[in-house]
Enzyme design. Structure first.
Site, PDB file in Angstrom:
ATOM      1  N   ASP A   1      75.055  68.104 -44.578  1.00 52.73           N
ATOM      2  CA  ASP A   1      73.683  68.438 -44.963  1.00 52.73           C
ATOM      3  C   ASP A   1      73.464  69.921 -44.616  1.00 52.73           C
ATOM      4  OD1 ASP A   1      71.014  67.862 -45.721  1.00 52.73           O
ATOM      5  OD2 ASP A   1      70.469  67.278 -43.707  1.00 52.73           O
TER       6      ASP A   1
ATOM      7  N   LYS B   1      75.241  68.164 -49.621  1.00 49.35           N
ATOM      8  CA  LYS B   1      73.933  68.586 -50.140  1.00 49.35           C
ATOM      9  C   LYS B   1      73.895  70.108 -50.065  1.00 49.35           C
ATOM     10  CE  LYS B   1      71.057  64.737 -48.503  1.00 49.35           C
ATOM     11  NZ  LYS B   1      70.084  64.362 -47.455  1.00 49.35           N
TER      12      LYS B   1
ATOM     13  N   ARG C   1      74.134  50.433 -43.844  1.00 51.32           N
ATOM     14  CA  ARG C   1      75.497  50.979 -43.802  1.00 51.32           C
ATOM     15  C   ARG C   1      76.471  50.172 -44.639  1.00 51.32           C
ATOM     16  NH1 ARG C   1      76.036  54.841 -39.832  1.00 51.32           N
ATOM     17  NH2 ARG C   1      74.946  54.375 -37.897  1.00 51.32           N
TER      18      ARG C   1
END
Ligand code: 5GP
Length: 193
Positions: A116, A144, A178
């Site tokens: 991220d 991302k 998950r």
């Protein structure tokens, strides 16, 4: 299954109503891992790899990648916790579980679920490099790019995702989701909003 079947129908009933959209179906993940494993086999021909999975999110990526590799490979895990809020990381990282093995002189491939801001991985890479491995590369199933705060060399990338919170295939929200086989987005209600 007919072509018009709703991808949400394949999710466990208990989670179905909380999921907004299937972003990356399980078949696409499997096909991508086939491609990445073949690439790794070429890049590491005649070498031995140590896969370092970052707990807990990378568990399925590590397992599914490891099974696909032809090059000899071993597996170890690290667990890190990042100080910060629930959705942003600060880059201050604590090692909760260290490797069981020495990595000096070895070819290391760090296996991540998602990068991220990159702050956690940046810390992890500096830490691992200080142990003098022969090489360190990174595979991340998801990235991302729009959120990146540090420039990181990610050698193997599965999918670029937009700035949305995703769960499934190892990724959780408060330890839920998950175990989903697909990567999905959640409805706002699922966050308690
Ligand atoms: P970074 O230090 O790169 O900002 O943070 C990476 C970590 O944040 C990931 O390993 C993961 O635990 C968490 N994270 C970032 N984006 C997402 C997301 O979309 N979904 C989930 N479940 N976790 C995420």
């Amino acid at each position: 299954m007919s072509e018009s079947a709703d991808p949400l129908d394949r999710l466990p009933a208990a989670y179905r109503s909380q999921v907004e959209q299937v972003l990356i179906p399980r078949e696409a993940i499997a096909a991508k891992l086939d491609v990445l494993a073949a690439e790794i086999d070429r890049d590491y021909a005649d070498r031995e790899l140590l896969l370092v999975g970052v707990l807990k999110g990378a568990i399925f990526v590590v397992a599914d990648l490891h099974r696909r590799l032809e090059v000899p490979s071993a597996v170890d895990f690290m667990a890190v916790s990042s100080y910060g809020s629930a959705t942003t990381s600060s880059g201050v990282v604590r090692i909760m579980k260290d490797l069981d093995t020495e990595i000096e002189g070895r070819d290391v491939l760090v296996v991540e679920d998602i990068v991220d801001s990159g702050l956690t991985l940046d810390y992890l890479l500096k830490n691992l490099r200080s142990r003098r491995p022969a090489s360190v590369e990174v595979l991340s199933l998801l990235t991302k790019p729009s959120r990146r705060e540090v420039d990181l060399p990610i050698r193997y990338v599965g999918f670029e995702v937009p700035d949305v919170f995703v769960v499934g295939y190892g990724l959780d929200f408060a330890e839920h989701y998950r175990g989903l086989s697909d990567i999905v987005t959640l409805r706002p209600e699922a966050y308690g909003g």
